[in-house]
Design a protein around this motif. Sequence first.
Motif, short mmCIF file in Angstrom:
data_model
loop_
_atom_site.label_atom_id
_atom_site.label_comp_id
_atom_site.label_asym_id
_atom_site.label_seq_id
_atom_site.Cartn_x
_atom_site.Cartn_y
_atom_site.Cartn_z
N GLY A 148 0.83 -1.19 0.00
CA GLY A 148 0.00 0.00 0.00
C GLY A 148 0.87 1.24 0.00
N SER A 149 0.41 2.29 0.65
CA SER A 149 1.18 3.53 0.66
C SER A 149 1.87 3.75 2.01
N GLN A 150 1.92 2.71 2.83
CA GLN A 150 2.70 2.77 4.06
C GLN A 150 3.10 1.34 4.43
N HIS A 151 4.22 1.22 5.16
CA HIS A 151 4.73 -0.09 5.61
C HIS A 151 4.98 -1.01 4.41
N GLU A 152 5.67 -0.46 3.41
CA GLU A 152 5.86 -1.19 2.14
C GLU A 152 6.97 -2.23 2.19
N LEU B 85 1.90 27.26 -0.73
CA LEU B 85 1.93 28.66 -1.14
C LEU B 85 1.03 28.96 -2.34
N GLY B 86 0.66 27.90 -3.07
CA GLY B 86 -0.13 28.09 -4.29
C GLY B 86 -1.61 28.23 -4.03
N ASP B 87 -2.40 27.62 -4.91
CA ASP B 87 -3.86 27.72 -4.92
C ASP B 87 -4.48 27.41 -3.55
N LYS B 88 -5.16 28.41 -3.00
CA LYS B 88 -5.74 28.25 -1.65
C LYS B 88 -6.90 27.27 -1.65
N ALA B 89 -7.62 27.19 -2.77
CA ALA B 89 -8.75 26.25 -2.85
C ALA B 89 -8.23 24.81 -2.81
N ARG B 90 -7.13 24.57 -3.52
CA ARG B 90 -6.54 23.22 -3.50
C ARG B 90 -6.05 22.88 -2.08
N LEU B 91 -5.44 23.85 -1.44
CA LEU B 91 -4.92 23.64 -0.09
C LEU B 91 -6.06 23.34 0.89
N SER B 92 -7.15 24.12 0.78
CA SER B 92 -8.31 23.89 1.65
C SER B 92 -8.90 22.51 1.38
N HIS B 93 -8.91 22.13 0.12
CA HIS B 93 -9.46 20.82 -0.28
C HIS B 93 -8.66 19.68 0.36
N ILE B 94 -7.35 19.83 0.43
CA ILE B 94 -6.51 18.78 1.03
C ILE B 94 -6.88 18.60 2.50
N VAL B 95 -7.11 19.71 3.20
CA VAL B 95 -7.46 19.60 4.62
C VAL B 95 -8.86 19.01 4.79
N LEU B 96 -9.80 19.43 3.96
CA LEU B 96 -11.19 18.99 4.10
C LEU B 96 -11.40 17.55 3.63
N ALA B 97 -10.75 17.18 2.55
CA ALA B 97 -11.03 15.87 1.93
C ALA B 97 -9.87 14.89 2.05
N GLY B 98 -8.73 15.37 2.54
CA GLY B 98 -7.57 14.49 2.61
C GLY B 98 -6.88 14.40 1.26
N LEU B 99 -5.80 13.63 1.22
CA LEU B 99 -5.02 13.48 -0.02
C LEU B 99 -4.56 12.03 -0.08
N ALA B 100 -5.00 11.32 -1.12
CA ALA B 100 -4.70 9.88 -1.18
C ALA B 100 -3.63 9.51 -2.18
N GLU B 101 -3.29 10.44 -3.09
CA GLU B 101 -2.27 10.05 -4.08
C GLU B 101 -0.90 10.54 -3.64
N PRO B 102 0.15 9.82 -4.06
CA PRO B 102 1.50 10.25 -3.70
C PRO B 102 1.83 11.59 -4.34
#
Lengths: 427, 156
Positions: A148-152, B85-102
């Motif tokens: 996964g994305s941790q403990h790889e 430092l960039g797009d504030k909407a994207r930054l807010s989105h990361i906090v609200l919805a999380g970030l799953a991709e590397p």
Amino acid sequence: MRSTYSRLLLGTAALAGSALLYASQTNVRVAPDPDNAGLKLPAGFGALKVAETGGKARHIAITPQGTIYVKLNRVKDGKGILVLHSQPNGKATVTSGFGDYGGTGMYVKSGYLYASSDHDVYRYKLDDRGEVVDPAKAELLVRGLKVGSQHESKSIVLDNDNNLYVNVGAYANACQEQDRTRGSKGIPNCPILDSAGGIWQFKASQLNQRYAQGTRYATGLRNVVGLDWNPQDNQLFVMQHGRDQLHDNWPALYTDQQSATLPAECMYALSKGSNAGWPYIYYDPQRKEVMQGPEYGGDGKTAAKGDYLKPAAAYPAHMAPNGLLFYTGNMFPAKYRNGAFIAFHGSWNRAPEPQAGYMVAFQPFKDGKPSGQWEVFADNFSGSAEKTASGRADHRPCGLAQGPDGSLYVSDDSKGTIYRIVYNAKK
Amino acid sequence: MIFSKQFFLGIALVAGAGLTLQAQHRPIPKAPAKAAAKTAADPALAASLTRGAVVYKNVCITCHQADGGGLPPINPPLIKTQYVLGDKARLSHIVLAGLAEPIEIDGEEYKQHMPAQAYLTDQQIADVLTYVRNSFGNKASAVQVAEVKAVRATLK
């Protein structure tokens, strides 16, 4: 001149028939760095920086002839495995590299070099000089391991019966419905455990194995990076990375100070069928008790429901044990023989408390079981107390290996430094 | 500069909403002196930074660390990256919805998922993002409550 003299001495030693004398004469040739490579060591020990690989040096393995193999977490210049050869003064040169995959596992046993990516396990035939016969010919032993994305990391070790043990880390913190999310409950009968969160056993010489050809040897282990086969009692020992973020996810139940010291990093002595209890439980080193996890109804005060394997030994929380090695050499004083060295990679999950770890510990053993208090063996990989506290360590210990003369090698996956620790009392 | 740092600390103590800095076992990471000079002229920004520091300590510090440096290669740094430092909407989105991709920052790949922090109020998210955008050597405009609210509306 010097090597001729050494050979003469060696010849004399061999004639005298003293293995001990042989060892001590070999040691004299290895010179510790004037500053002992920046490490703090017990009296009588010295250390040198063997090589700067510049890669993310994970586990290391050394052949009986002394060739050093280093597994890189990330391919560097197209190479995922580095080959190092030592000079008489103990320094080593990177002479070649091969394997176009990153990973962690590196192990030498009975004429083969074993290596793992985060998905697969390979082996390479070694010749009678301990050199890989054909670096281009990797034999694929196991494929399709869960990642996964941790403990790889897929750490590996072999027993004496041609079995291969592979850690498959759980791709979660505590099997919550939403990973690492505040207040998110644990999933009943955690589905991760069917293919991860444990140690799998495979045949060491059978090609193309998948889960179906392997056995889930032990389960309920969140993430094991350091593991070794204990030759004294013929048993697999592993170091678990304990769960994170008790306070972040359950602030009503745990303060941030409690979160920094819970749970213990645990050593387990495994047998076939062992269940160490992740994600349902954690081990509280202050209470010395297995506790029910908050994701599964625990409140920080309630002992675990269910019968789970108790740790063989416990260490401070979040220090990330990445290497385990049973010391069988003759170079170090007698107390170290058959005991365990543990490389603690160092914490991140203790903030706002100071970070900790970044050192190699020693755990005394007696009759194949931990006996007595562990101690810090090699410290200051971080560079200073401030760098330890902030977590901005210069070097982070990861892999351990024993050289043919009984030296202890330590890899660093931050800057790629390879250390060698020697005992010089007879210098 | 020393004077303005102390001045800012003074404001922080007064506005600390029951949180005394000295009582913390570890100090709340302070906004840099440069930001302090700016906030002296902008009490609303100063108050937001102070509240944001508290949110940061309670929610973000474990992964992103007191110095905002994160933990390579697991938790990404918040220092001078376009994500912050960039797009504030994207930054807010990361906090609200999380970030799953590397994500990749300065050649290092960060894989650990960021969990969603939607339980925080719009005010708390605006404060902590304003704090992050003006700490650890960062200097960028404040995030407004309305901006967070607009992003939250898209997630429903």
